[in-house]
Scaffold this motif. Structure first.
Motif, PDB file in Angstrom:
ATOM      1  N   UNK A  20      37.145  32.638 -37.422  1.00 24.76           N
ATOM      2  CA  UNK A  20      35.816  32.968 -36.906  1.00 24.76           C
ATOM      3  C   UNK A  20      34.773  32.909 -38.018  1.00 24.76           C
ATOM      4  N   UNK A  21      33.533  32.684 -37.635  1.00 18.22           N
ATOM      5  CA  UNK A  21      32.428  32.575 -38.588  1.00 18.22           C
ATOM      6  C   UNK A  21      32.099  33.932 -39.193  1.00 18.22           C
ATOM      7  N   UNK A  22      31.846  33.998 -40.504  1.00 16.82           N
ATOM      8  CA  UNK A  22      31.442  35.264 -41.127  1.00 16.82           C
ATOM      9  C   UNK A  22      30.156  35.808 -40.496  1.00 16.82           C
ATOM     10  N   UNK A  23      30.111  37.140 -40.301  1.00 21.03           N
ATOM     11  CA  UNK A  23      28.898  37.712 -39.721  1.00 21.03           C
ATOM     12  C   UNK A  23      29.052  39.187 -39.418  1.00 21.03           C
ATOM     13  N   UNK A  24      28.055  39.749 -38.691  1.00 23.26           N
ATOM     14  CA  UNK A  24      28.049  41.165 -38.336  1.00 23.26           C
ATOM     15  C   UNK A  24      28.185  41.296 -36.828  1.00 23.26           C
ATOM     16  N   UNK A  25      29.196  42.039 -36.379  1.00 20.31           N
ATOM     17  CA  UNK A  25      29.472  42.216 -34.962  1.00 20.31           C
ATOM     18  C   UNK A  25      29.384  43.682 -34.546  1.00 20.31           C
ATOM     19  N   UNK A  26      28.765  44.514 -35.363  1.00 15.52           N
ATOM     20  CA  UNK A  26      28.795  45.951 -35.151  1.00 15.52           C
ATOM     21  C   UNK A  26      27.982  46.461 -33.981  1.00 15.52           C
ATOM     22  N   UNK A  27      28.230  47.727 -33.623  1.00 16.88           N
ATOM     23  CA  UNK A  27      27.546  48.372 -32.504  1.00 16.88           C
ATOM     24  C   UNK A  27      26.170  48.920 -32.879  1.00 16.88           C
ATOM     25  N   UNK A  28      25.956  49.176 -34.161  1.00 14.78           N
ATOM     26  CA  UNK A  28      24.659  49.702 -34.600  1.00 14.78           C
ATOM     27  C   UNK A  28      23.618  48.589 -34.486  1.00 14.78           C
ATOM     28  N   UNK A  29      22.710  48.742 -33.519  1.00 12.33           N
ATOM     29  CA  UNK A  29      21.719  47.708 -33.247  1.00 12.33           C
ATOM     30  C   UNK A  29      20.331  48.074 -33.764  1.00 12.33           C
ATOM     31  N   UNK A  30      20.252  49.041 -34.631  1.00 15.47           N
ATOM     32  CA  UNK A  30      18.945  49.421 -35.169  1.00 15.47           C
ATOM     33  C   UNK A  30      18.407  48.282 -36.022  1.00 15.47           C
ATOM     34  N   UNK A  31      17.096  48.023 -35.955  1.00 19.09           N
ATOM     35  CA  UNK A  31      16.514  46.943 -36.760  1.00 19.09           C
ATOM     36  C   UNK A  31      16.841  47.079 -38.247  1.00 19.09           C
ATOM     37  N   UNK A  32      16.868  48.308 -38.743  1.00 15.29           N
ATOM     38  CA  UNK A  32      17.148  48.512 -40.168  1.00 15.29           C
ATOM     39  C   UNK A  32      18.577  48.067 -40.509  1.00 15.29           C
ATOM     40  N   UNK A  33      19.539  48.419 -39.645  1.00 15.75           N
ATOM     41  CA  UNK A  33      20.926  48.036 -39.926  1.00 15.75           C
ATOM     42  C   UNK A  33      21.099  46.522 -39.827  1.00 15.75           C
ATOM     43  N   UNK A  34      20.496  45.929 -38.815  1.00 16.74           N
ATOM     44  CA  UNK A  34      20.606  44.486 -38.644  1.00 16.74           C
ATOM     45  C   UNK A  34      19.961  43.748 -39.812  1.00 16.74           C
ATOM     46  N   UNK A  35      18.826  44.265 -40.267  1.00 20.54           N
ATOM     47  CA  UNK A  35      18.162  43.660 -41.440  1.00 20.54           C
ATOM     48  C   UNK A  35      19.060  43.770 -42.667  1.00 20.54           C
ATOM     49  N   UNK A  36      19.657  44.926 -42.858  1.00 19.42           N
ATOM     50  CA  UNK A  36      20.524  45.135 -44.020  1.00 19.42           C
ATOM     51  C   UNK A  36      21.739  44.217 -43.973  1.00 19.42           C
TER      52      UNK A  36
END
Length: 628
Positions: free
Chosen positions: A130-146
């Motif tokens: 699978x492609x490297x990336x973020x699949x987490x449940x935390x959808x806050x803009x700050x977390x996604x930006x980080x």
């Protein structure tokens, strides 16, 4: 075997399913909205049921209406096609609960693969890369930006419930992430009712390779080899082919085996597609190819697989849904030749590919040594309610070079008017040396756009032909006292005058009628002559001195490029703006379109408000040039 089938879809895919079903002796039932009352799929089906107003959310997306239509007509099964409710697990369950056969993947498989983040976790557990990336449940803009900052730019923001190129944004730098995220979430919510996203590393030389898989209820799963869908615009596929150029047997075996493992991991039944992203900077290699997602339905591009394998995938769907085993084993499937498909869209490449709507007064699609899949006919219309695809043109040849040449030749003869199309763009893409050599990736169109955009003005030969035809037709009309009539190809042996002014696109030119006697395949529609050059339709009229022009709106006018809804307005009357500054955002056909200032100046007039519906060419704002 199923004896009667309701197709819960419209357009070319409904016509495609009807064709195979009727060939198998299955009675077909179509459903239609107000806008589709006279549509081709309605005419071709054995029976048709009206299910509501034109907007899809009030007709094609209303499960209760579709199931009621099936029950009322005695249909035994429902085929969802693609799009609309085709990957809706709740709909699949409702169909079964109503005692009907669902021609598609099981609700379990749909749910397992429907959310991209959960699907990736499942695939990783099954040993699929699978492609490297973020699949987490935390959808806050700050977390996604980080997370995006940690992955490293460029990154791709993708709607968790996305598909069809919607809800996707490529972000080049950290400073651009917040705006891209907000836009992506809005589009995802509007298209899928779910604004959650995941973040992926954006592959710099990406090839889009997908594998057709098929499973039955007896535990058999096979693949039908790969397709290359790398030629894309805004993540929307434009040209697809099979097999993938540059694919060696070792890499093919590895990728196809991974696709079968992916299907087996969810006990897959029916037609499905495993989509991979490949880093092609060093050619196609199995160790640089990663799982992206699974589409638990038939794909738009399925015809190229059918052409190289000799398999009717819709027939397989109907047989598997009837409980039969797969018609062929893996060792009975092989690749024969090369197939390419081009999607003919109602859009204007020279206006940012904005969708085009209206009546199809002229619809000339080629016939002969190619396959055409369409859901419209001449005299019909392209409405703003649905996908703007007019047709798919598919060719099959012994070699890739032969297929490219054949399809390019056929595309040159495509004539559509007054709706704008991408036919001329497709011709240039097919004839581009980079495409011919197989040196393509998903950035090919963007990188070569300037050379791919079709001509905006007719050639001198077309102007001359138009002048001769108009002069002759006008003279004939005057002599007979009748009106202009639609005619076929004309050859002129004489002209009633020596010179004539012809107009096309608001520009007029005088043509010497004594300079030659050209042959033209133009068509007269009322008082307008339509001539096609390399897939581009140009309309001509006789230019009369003092006639009103047909040019663009006055300088500084910001016009709506299409019917749609105003999502946001970024300026107010009296504001100072600079060239390129965002003024407002429109939503049309589930896509967002940003309108910007054409030059530095002041917002002298503003007629747009968030939430308002606007028509094509409505004056939304007017920018007055600044001093100096």
């Amino acid at each position: 075997m199923i004896r009667s089938l309701l197709i819960a879809n419209r357009g070319e895919i409904a016509c495609r399913i009807i064709r195979t079903a009727q060939a198998m002796g299955i009675r077909t039932v179509a459903v239609y909205s107000d806008a589709d009352a006279g549509a081709l799929h309605v005419r071709q089906a054995d029976e048709a049921v009206h299910i509501g107003p034109s907007p899809a959310r009030e007709s094609y997306l209303v499960a209760e209406k579709i199931i009621a239509a099936a029950k009322a007509t005695g249909a035994e099964a429902i085929h969802p096609g693609y799009g609309f409710l085709s990957e809706n697990a709740e709909f699949a369950e409702a169909v079964a609960a109503a005692g009907l056969i669902w021609v598609g993947a099981t609700p379990h498989s749909i749910r397992a693969m429907g959310l991209k983040d959960a699907a990736k976790k499942l695939m990783a557990e099954a040993g699929v890369p699978v492609t490297p990336g973020y699949l987490g449940q935390d959808q806050s803009p700050a977390r996604l930006q980080a997370e995006a900052d940690a992955i490293g730019y460029p990154v791709l923001i993708k709607a968790v419930a996305g598909g069809g190129g919607k809800g996707m944004r490529r972000v080049e730098a950290s400073a651009d992430f917040a705006d891209a995220l907000a836009s992506c979430k809005r589009e995802a919510a509007a298209s899928f009712g779910d604004d959650r996203v995941l973040i992926e590393k954006y592959i710099l030389s990406p090839r889009h390779i997908e594998v057709q898989v098929f499973g039955d209820t007896h535990g058999n799963v096979v693949h039908l080899f790969e397709r290359d869908c790398s030629l894309q615009r805004r993540h929307q596929k434009v040209i697809e082919e099979a097999p993938a150029p540059g694919m060696d047997e070792v890499t093919r075996a590895a990728i196809c085996a991974a696709a079968v493992r992916a299907a087996e991991a969810v006990d897959y039944v029916g037609a499905g597609t495993i989509e991979f992203i490949a880093d092609a900077s060093d050619g196609l290699r199995a160790d640089r190819t990663w799982f992206m997602e699974m589409n638990t339905r038939l794909q738009v591009e399925h015809p190229v697989t059918e052409e190289i394998t000799g398999v009717d995938l819709v027939e397989w769907q109907l047989r598997v849904a009837s409980g039969e085993p797969l018609p062929k084993r893996q060792d009975e499937l092989s690749i024969d030749g090369h197939a390419i498909e081009a999607r003919l869209y109602a859009e204007n490449p020279n206006s940012g590919f904005l969708p085009s709507t209206g009546d199809l007064s002229v619809l000339d699609l080629p016939h002969g040594a190619l396959r055409v899949e369409t859901g419209v006919v001449e005299g019909g219309a392209v409405t703003p309610f649905y996908d703007p695809m007019i047709a798919k043109l598919i060719v099959h040849a012994e070699t890739r070079d032969a297929a490219i040449e054949m399809l390019a030749d056929e595309m040159e003869s495509v004539g559509v008017w007054p709706v704008a199309t991408n036919a001329g763009f497709l011709v240039r893409a097919l004839r581009h040396p980079g495409f011919g050599s197989g040196a393509i990736d998903t950035g090919f169109i963007a990188a070569n756009l300037e050379n791919l955009l079709p001509a905006t003005e007719p050639s001198d030969a077309a102007l001359t032909a138009a002048a001769h035809t108009l002069a002759w037709a006008e003279s004939d009309m005057a002599a007979s006292g009748g009106a202009w009539a639609e005619v076929g190809p004309i050859r002129l042996n004489a002209a009633p005058r020596s010179r004539l002014m012809v107009a096309s696109g608001g520009a007029a030119r005088e043509v010497n009628l004594l300079a030659g006697e050209p042959e033209t395949a133009g068509r007269l529609i009322d008082n307008t002559l339509v001539i096609v050059e390399e897939g581009n339709a140009f309309a001509f009229t006789r230019h009369r001195a003092g006639a009103a022009g047909t040019g663009a709106a006055a300088d500084g006018a910001i016009l709506s490029p299409m019917p749609g809804r105003v999502l946001s307005v970024e300026v107010a009357a009296g504001d100072a703006v600079v060239k390129g500054q965002k003024l407002l955002t429109l939503e049309a056909m589930k896509m967002e379109h940003t309108l910007t200032a054409p030059f530095d100046g002041t917002v002298a007039e503003l007629n747009a408000a968030a939430g308002a519906q606007v028509q094509v060419e409505a004056l939304l704002a007017r920018i007055e040039r600044g001093e100096g």
